[in-house]
Design a protein around this motif. Sequence first.
Motif, short mmCIF file in Angstrom:
data_model
loop_
_atom_site.label_atom_id
_atom_site.label_comp_id
_atom_site.label_asym_id
_atom_site.label_seq_id
_atom_site.Cartn_x
_atom_site.Cartn_y
_atom_site.Cartn_z
N LYS A 132 0.84 -1.20 0.00
CA LYS A 132 0.00 0.00 0.00
C LYS A 132 0.88 1.26 0.00
O LYS A 132 0.59 2.24 -0.71
N ASN A 133 1.94 1.24 0.79
CA ASN A 133 2.84 2.39 0.83
C ASN A 133 3.47 2.65 -0.53
O ASN A 133 3.56 3.80 -0.99
N LEU A 134 3.92 1.58 -1.18
CA LEU A 134 4.63 1.74 -2.46
C LEU A 134 3.70 2.14 -3.59
O LEU A 134 4.12 2.79 -4.55
N LEU A 135 2.43 1.76 -3.49
CA LEU A 135 1.50 2.02 -4.59
C LEU A 135 0.82 3.38 -4.50
O LEU A 135 0.10 3.77 -5.42
N CYS A 136 1.04 4.10 -3.41
CA CYS A 136 0.47 5.46 -3.34
C CYS A 136 1.60 6.48 -3.31
O CYS A 136 2.73 6.14 -2.95
N PRO A 137 1.33 7.71 -3.71
CA PRO A 137 2.40 8.70 -3.85
C PRO A 137 3.03 9.10 -2.52
O PRO A 137 2.52 8.82 -1.44
N SER A 138 4.15 9.78 -2.63
CA SER A 138 4.83 10.39 -1.49
C SER A 138 4.79 11.91 -1.65
O SER A 138 4.57 12.43 -2.75
#
Length: 357
Positions: A132-138
């Motif tokens: 989930k962290n990797l698939l949403c922006p930063s």
Amino acid sequence: MVEPANTVGIPLNHTALLKDELDIVIPTIRNLDFLEMWRPFLQPYHLIIVQDGDPSKTIAVPEGFDYELYNRNDINRILGPKASCISFKDSACRCFGYMVSKKKYIFTIDDDCFVAKDPAGKAVNALEQHIKNLLCPSSPFFFNTLYDPYREGADFVRGYPFSLREGVSTAVSHGLWLNIPDYDAPTQLVKPKERNTRYVDAVMTIPKGTLFPMCGMNLAFDRDLIGPAMYFGLMGDGQPIGRYDDMWAGWCVKVICDHLGLGVKTGLPYIYHSKASNPFVNLKKEYKGIFWQEDIIPFFQSAKLSKEAVTVQQCYIELSKMVKEKLSAIDPYFDKLADAMVTWIEAWDELNPATKA
């Protein structure tokens, strides 16, 4: 204290996220019995096991897991003379798994990390949260005081520039640990009984220009975006330093992510770190690093990559030249490390040739 979760009775996740796009990399010197606890979450995925130490020893893996196992003999056979860049008798050997993987994403975990429970007593699927962290922006260019604005139930706060709300691609997801904290040897010695029992339900983007001490025991990253920079240094057997492998990679990665406009997240997910390593052994490994880091950190804080460096490999080679120029005066080890960084990139490119457009 929040205890590790007993996952017996939890059904296997038959709708595993990114099942065909993610490898799990595990460095080890022992039988992987710990995988039984992780079976409901990790069994659908492919494992790359990097066996450290004696290559004649047989490592047992629980039945039902899809895996490939590499020992030192395999590393020497595959990389030839370039195998010198892969550490021996140190968990930094895990980065060989990053190199031979052909998947877009990597999750790496240590063999003394168990499934944690959240404050409600539910088993934490660490891999799912990393994905989930990797698939949403930063959002590295402006800090959101509600932490991750892309998470359900959160958003950008008043005053956050609309021009920055689209965010950037997330290259790294850095998870945390319950029970045994990730302390250095001096802190271990003065706080031998300290345990982390705080479960902070938050994820945040580390701001641009800010370094962090990356821990490799609960980590995921986008291999396509940042893989060539995930070199865990030259540590362990024959080297004057250990236990700085993941942090070295983290400093390099963060400088390159800042340069290329990529994001690094930290926070959730938690794992349960079950075993404290010996602080006296750790002190011997860390001793020089404790002094050296006072020069290493300012070096990375001031490192500036050229506008001509537009790929991770180009950025990493530039960093290696800076290491040789700026850090070799501290100790000849850094001259050797800089050469190993170049060898790592050469080996990476040999195993991962660029595809023509």
